[in-house]
Design a protein around this motif. Structure first.
Motif, short mmCIF file in Angstrom:
data_model
loop_
_atom_site.label_atom_id
_atom_site.label_comp_id
_atom_site.label_asym_id
_atom_site.label_seq_id
_atom_site.Cartn_x
_atom_site.Cartn_y
_atom_site.Cartn_z
N SER A 6 4.94 -5.57 7.72
CA SER A 6 3.45 -5.52 7.54
C SER A 6 3.03 -3.95 7.58
N PHE A 7 2.10 -3.83 6.93
CA PHE A 7 1.29 -2.36 7.37
C PHE A 7 -0.23 -2.36 7.44
N SER A 8 -0.77 -1.41 7.87
CA SER A 8 -2.03 -1.37 7.63
C SER A 8 -2.44 0.13 7.52
N VAL A 9 -3.65 0.11 6.93
CA VAL A 9 -4.29 1.41 6.57
C VAL A 9 -5.44 1.84 7.41
N GLY A 10 -5.50 2.94 8.10
CA GLY A 10 -6.47 3.22 9.14
C GLY A 10 -7.57 4.45 8.65
N GLU A 11 -8.16 5.17 9.46
CA GLU A 11 -9.12 6.12 9.32
C GLU A 11 -8.04 7.18 8.81
N ASP A 12 -8.72 8.03 7.76
CA ASP A 12 -8.15 9.10 7.22
C ASP A 12 -6.66 8.71 6.66
N HIS A 13 -6.69 7.68 5.83
CA HIS A 13 -5.51 7.20 5.01
C HIS A 13 -4.18 6.93 5.86
N LEU A 14 -4.42 6.82 7.31
CA LEU A 14 -3.23 6.92 7.94
C LEU A 14 -2.39 5.44 7.96
N ILE A 15 -1.24 5.27 7.44
CA ILE A 15 -0.66 3.88 7.21
C ILE A 15 0.39 3.78 8.55
N ASP A 16 0.25 2.73 9.02
CA ASP A 16 0.98 2.06 10.17
C ASP A 16 1.89 0.92 9.79
N SER A 17 3.02 0.78 10.02
CA SER A 17 3.87 -0.13 9.36
C SER A 17 5.15 -0.45 10.46
N VAL A 18 5.61 -1.81 10.25
CA VAL A 18 6.93 -2.03 10.83
C VAL A 18 7.89 -2.83 9.93
N LEU A 19 8.87 -2.17 9.52
CA LEU A 19 9.57 -2.73 8.37
C LEU A 19 11.13 -3.31 8.78
N SER A 20 11.51 -4.23 8.21
CA SER A 20 12.77 -4.99 8.14
C SER A 20 13.75 -3.84 7.82
N ALA A 21 14.76 -3.87 8.52
CA ALA A 21 15.83 -2.72 8.41
C ALA A 21 16.15 -2.28 7.10
N GLU A 22 16.29 -3.22 6.05
CA GLU A 22 16.88 -2.96 4.61
C GLU A 22 15.57 -2.28 3.97
N LEU A 23 14.67 -2.16 4.32
CA LEU A 23 13.34 -1.56 3.47
C LEU A 23 13.01 -0.23 3.93
N ILE A 24 13.57 0.15 5.07
CA ILE A 24 13.32 1.64 5.32
C ILE A 24 13.83 2.70 4.48
N ARG A 25 15.01 2.42 4.22
CA ARG A 25 15.55 3.35 3.19
C ARG A 25 14.88 3.50 1.81
N PRO A 26 14.43 2.24 1.06
CA PRO A 26 13.80 2.47 -0.15
C PRO A 26 12.36 3.08 0.03
N LEU A 27 11.84 2.63 1.31
CA LEU A 27 10.56 3.27 1.62
C LEU A 27 10.66 4.82 1.55
N LEU A 28 11.62 5.52 2.09
CA LEU A 28 11.80 6.93 2.23
C LEU A 28 12.17 7.40 0.99
N ASP A 29 13.03 6.80 0.15
CA ASP A 29 13.21 7.40 -1.06
C ASP A 29 12.22 7.39 -1.99
N SER A 30 11.16 6.36 -2.02
CA SER A 30 10.03 6.49 -2.78
C SER A 30 8.93 7.57 -2.14
N ALA A 31 8.84 7.49 -0.77
CA ALA A 31 7.67 8.18 -0.41
C ALA A 31 7.92 9.83 -0.57
N VAL A 32 8.87 10.20 -0.26
CA VAL A 32 9.02 11.56 -0.27
C VAL A 32 8.76 12.22 -1.62
N LYS A 33 9.13 11.53 -2.61
CA LYS A 33 8.73 11.79 -4.16
C LYS A 33 7.49 12.20 -4.21
N LEU A 34 6.56 11.62 -3.29
CA LEU A 34 4.99 11.76 -3.24
C LEU A 34 4.65 12.89 -2.55
N LEU A 35 5.40 13.72 -1.65
CA LEU A 35 5.06 14.73 -0.74
C LEU A 35 5.02 15.97 -1.82
#
Length: 202
Positions: free
Chosen positions: A22-51
């Motif tokens: 799950s994830f939540s979006v707080g003030e100043d666009h802060l995203i907090d999340s807890v992810l099942s193990a197999e989802l962490i790598r796909p998130l990193l692969d996608s997220a770093v492209k947006l930095l």
């Protein structure tokens, strides 16, 4: 959707009560999340492209037992982490770090790490017990979590909230093909990785 644990964590059923991807979006666009193990790598692969480039990579390694004896005046003092940075990374370099060390970093139960932008305040931070936070300038990272099937909630529940003196988690270091996360700063020293500080875990 089942919630898979990384290799370096052992938790009882009570510690996982109510914990889900799950994830939540707080003030100043802060995203907090807890992810099942197999989802962490796909998130990193996608997220770093947006930095925005250039990127930095950081790793927080727990101090050794001997180091803690020097740093702590009592057993009630917080533990400490040694923090290392690699600045000025291009997107291909960041991708190469994830490809080379991603499995090790994600599965180690004691190491925290992340990536950020040297040209903005945006940062991706992988913490203990599969909690991932993103500090962003806008909401462009939100669809990444939605595509992974993470449920948007008002407040994310972590395993920390379930811990009691009788119900605790166990985190430990992992080794993959003879390497541990402690080898990473030395391996990347020639590329410019440097020790920054020793930080209390507060």
């Amino acid at each position: 959707m089942s919630f898979e644990l990384i290799e370096g964590v052992v938790l009882g059923k009570a510690a996982l009560e109510g914990v889900k991807t799950s994830f939540s979006v707080g003030e100043d666009h802060l995203i907090d999340s807890v992810l099942s193990a197999e989802l962490i790598r796909p998130l990193l692969d996608s997220a770093v492209k947006l930095l925005p480039e250039p990127h930095f990579f950081f790793i927080e390694l727990p101090c050794t037992e001997d180091e803690e004896k020097e740093l702590r005046s009592s057993k009630n003092d917080p533990a400490h982490y040694k923090v290392y940075y690699l600045d000025g990374c291009t997107k291909p370099v960041t991708h190469a770090i994830i490809t080379r060390y991603g499995e090790l970093l994600i599965n180690d139960g004691l190491t925290r790490f992340g990536f950020g932008s040297n040209s903005s305040d945006e940062e991706i931070y992988v913490l203990d017990y599969q909690q991932v936070q993103i500090y962003a300038d806008d909401d462009r990272f939100v669809p990444l979590f939605e595509r992974l099937g993470a449920e948007r909630v008002e407040e994310v529940k972590t395993v920390w909230e379930n811990f009691t003196p009788e119900n605790v988690g166990v985190s430990f270091a992992v080794e993959i093909e003879g390497e541990t996360t402690a080898d990473i700063p030395e391996n990347l020293k020639s590329e410019g990785m440097y020790y920054a500080e020793t930080r209390a875990n507060e």
